[in-house]
Design an enzyme around this catalytic site. Structure first.
Site, PDB file in Angstrom:
ATOM      1  N   LYS A   1       1.036  57.531  60.041  1.00 47.31           N
ATOM      2  CA  LYS A   1       1.480  58.899  60.507  1.00 47.31           C
ATOM      3  C   LYS A   1       0.476  59.977  59.703  1.00 47.31           C
ATOM      4  O   LYS A   1       0.536  60.338  58.398  1.00 47.31           O
ATOM      5  CB  LYS A   1       2.885  59.120  59.610  1.00 47.31           C
ATOM      6  CG  LYS A   1       3.397  60.457  60.004  1.00 47.31           C
ATOM      7  CD  LYS A   1       4.339  60.884  59.234  1.00 47.31           C
ATOM      8  CE  LYS A   1       3.956  61.987  58.176  1.00 47.31           C
ATOM      9  NZ  LYS A   1       3.258  63.295  59.200  1.00 47.31           N
TER      10      LYS A   1
ATOM     11  N   GLU B   1      -0.572  73.426  40.259  1.00 56.96           N
ATOM     12  CA  GLU B   1      -1.423  73.228  41.148  1.00 56.96           C
ATOM     13  C   GLU B   1      -1.352  74.315  42.549  1.00 56.96           C
ATOM     14  O   GLU B   1      -0.266  74.429  42.827  1.00 56.96           O
ATOM     15  CB  GLU B   1      -1.377  71.777  41.985  1.00 56.96           C
ATOM     16  CG  GLU B   1      -2.432  71.428  42.983  1.00 56.96           C
ATOM     17  CD  GLU B   1      -2.454  70.256  43.435  1.00 56.96           C
ATOM     18  OE1 GLU B   1      -3.650  69.647  43.624  1.00 56.96           O
ATOM     19  OE2 GLU B   1      -1.444  69.342  43.743  1.00 56.96           O
TER      20      GLU B   1
ATOM     21  N   CYS C   1      -7.551  67.950  45.976  1.00 60.90           N
ATOM     22  CA  CYS C   1      -6.787  67.350  44.837  1.00 60.90           C
ATOM     23  C   CYS C   1      -7.627  67.472  43.542  1.00 60.90           C
ATOM     24  O   CYS C   1      -7.331  67.485  42.481  1.00 60.90           O
ATOM     25  CB  CYS C   1      -6.085  66.047  45.192  1.00 60.90           C
ATOM     26  SG  CYS C   1      -7.303  64.809  45.609  1.00 60.90           S
TER      27      CYS C   1
ATOM     28  N   GLU D   1      -1.215  58.979  45.718  1.00 59.05           N
ATOM     29  CA  GLU D   1      -2.348  59.839  44.970  1.00 59.05           C
ATOM     30  C   GLU D   1      -1.637  61.152  45.333  1.00 59.05           C
ATOM     31  O   GLU D   1      -1.709  61.655  46.256  1.00 59.05           O
ATOM     32  CB  GLU D   1      -3.377  59.561  45.777  1.00 59.05           C
ATOM     33  CG  GLU D   1      -4.672  60.734  45.684  1.00 59.05           C
ATOM     34  CD  GLU D   1      -5.163  60.488  44.449  1.00 59.05           C
ATOM     35  OE1 GLU D   1      -5.289  61.697  43.866  1.00 59.05           O
ATOM     36  OE2 GLU D   1      -5.174  59.459  43.758  1.00 59.05           O
TER      37      GLU D   1
END
Length: 499
Positions: free
Chosen positions: A178, A388, A287, A253
């Protein structure tokens, strides 16, 4: 681009291109100017179930294909990626927004991973060990797990699918993939090329659609044995919770809040170059982006001045244009989130040194552009230093010495990437030991991982697994220990060892 426009795309299930069962669709548009990339199926539960059934059926034959033969298909796939690198790069500049050089690097990482994992088809090493008994042989072997659900993000739309699907496939698993709804065309091209490489039907299937429908069904489906996800911490926690009922293998992750430490003895020219690349490359949408810069007091003022000057020289624009340094952020929601953190930083008392605004003029108003933003005089506990942002924003934090620098670097919930600029070798080795992160760079930025070493982080960055390198194989295999007794009699381990 000739390949863009109103073209309608489909899911790829059991070797056939098919529409969503409901007939529903969604559009992919460019973050640089809103152009239509294509129309894609908005899939639901029925489509996921169809793809999982195909993958489950294909697994029974695929797991029996000799691993070296599986690896040969990956080699052919690598060659096709190489042949189509320019086309994939161009598509990425339009659909995801990366500047051309970075988009080409994204594709190259997938090429590298395909060659590397193709080689694993002739390795997939286990162990042989001596037995404690006479006339007995023992070894361990890697076994495939079954159907893998691979849920990938938009920021590395060719590289990250390669990190997940290639080790899964070479190990003998089958995959339902996906891709992110912001970059479905790149996911589509990835699967098309894999099919062209000769991958049997059902081994790799793609189902387009939203995470709430397609992703969640993959996570909960009882026949999906492995889930691999790159996404936010919040999504990762939900995935673990929903996968627990069926005791799936779950690889996560997740986020990062990475820091570059710059000490008084650092090469400041090199440090500034590393910070600019790490903080503003991919518009900060990595990231591993350097969203914190921890600077020893003696170097702080000079570094700040040089860094602001370098940031203000960066050119914004569509990724396909020559000379552009920073492309758009992925969508309007991201733009709003990034700007909200600028307001948070100002409200918290950080000093806005440059940027901090949506970019307009020179055609930038047609897309989602945000000016590279630097905050100074940031306290380590401010939200802009803890949370973040996932945009072109970084925060300068002043510290007294290397002890404080390491404490501040470690003082967050994430632990993905870290960096230190110093000429002192003893300090560098101490940082390698003490920085709480899955990756540490010495005299380089926080980005630039290579496919033959493990990639991943500590703390809330993930759940302990790694991508890339041989460590990736642990996500997609289970160990089987095998004992062969050729003594002709029953020998009882730990009981008959004295004889």
């Amino acid at each position: 681009m000739a390949i863009l426009g109103a073209k309608k795309f489909q899911n790829y299930i059991d070797g056939e291109w098919v529409d969503a069962a409901s007939g529903a669709t969604f559009e992919s548009t460019s973050p640089a100017n809103g152009e239509t990339i294509g129309v894609f199926p908005k899939s639901g539960l029925e489509d996921v179930d169809h793809a999982v059934a195909a993958a489950k059926a294909a697994y029974e034959e695929w797991r029996l294909v000799p691993a070296p033969k599986r690896g040969e298909i990956l080699f052919r796939f690598a060659q096709l990626l190489t042949e189509h690198k320019d086309d994939l790069t161009e598509l990425m500049t339009h659909e995801m927004g990366k500047v051309r050089a970075e988009a080409a690097g994204d594709v190259q990482e997938a090429i590298d991973m395909a060659f590397y994992m193709g080689g694993e088809g002739r390795r997939l090493f286990g162990q042989t060990t001596p037995s404690e008994l006479r006339d007995k042989f023992q070894m361990s072997v890697r076994m495939p797990v079954g159907v893998v659900g691979a849920i990938t993000p938009w920021n590395f739309p060719i590289a990250i699918p390669s990190w997940k699907t290639l080790p899964a496939i070479v190990c003998g698993n089958t995959v339902v993939f996906k891709p992110a709804t912001d970059t479905p065309a790149l996911g589509e091209r990835y699967v098309e090329l894999f099919a062209e490489a000769g991958l049997p039907k059902g081994v790799l299937n793609i189902v387009h659609g939203r995470g709430g429908e397609v992703g969640d069904r993959l996570v909960r489906h009882p026949d999906v044995r492995v889930i691999t996800l790159t996404g936010s911490r919040e999504t990762g926690v939900e995935v673990m919770r929903n996968a627990a009922e069926n005791l799936k293998h779950v690889h996560l992750e997740l986020g990062g809040k990475n820091a570059i430490i710059v000490l008084d003895d650092a090469d400041l020219d090199l440090a500034v170059e590393g910070i600019v690349w790490s903080a503003f490359g991919t518009s900060g949408q990595r990231c591993t982006a350097a969203s914190r810069v921890i600077v020893q007091a003696g170097a702080y003022e000079e570094l700040q001045s040089r860094l602001v000057g370098a940031a203000e020289k960066l050119r914004l624009g569509p990724g396909w244009e020559e000379g552009v340094d920073v492309g758009p952020v992925i969508n309007e929601r991201a733009l709003e989130k990034i700007h909200s953190y600028t307001e948070i930083g100002v409200d918290e008392g950080a000093k806005l040194l440059t940027g901090g605004e949506v970019a307009e003029g020179d055609g930038l108003g047609d897309g989602n552009f945000y000016r590279p933003t630097i905050f100074g005089d940031v306290d380590p506990q401010m939200r802009v230093a803890q949370e973040e942002i996932f945009g072109p924003t970084t925060a300068l934090i002043r510290v007294r010495d290397v002890d404080e620098a390491i404490r501040v670097s470690n003082g967050i919930e994430f632990g993905l990437s870290s960096s230190i600029f110093t000429r002192e070798v003893n300090t560098a080795f101490r940082a390698m030991r003490d920085l709480e992160a899955g990756i540490t760079y010495i005299n380089a930025g926080t980005i630039g991982a290579e496919v033959h070493l493990p990639f991943g982080g500590t703390k809330h960055t993930g759940n302990g697994h790694r991508e890339a390198g041989q460590a990736a194989l642990d996500v997609f295999t289970e160990w089987k220990s095998i004992y062969v007794d050729y003594s002709g009699k029953l020998q009882k381990a730990q009981i008959d060892t004295a004889s």
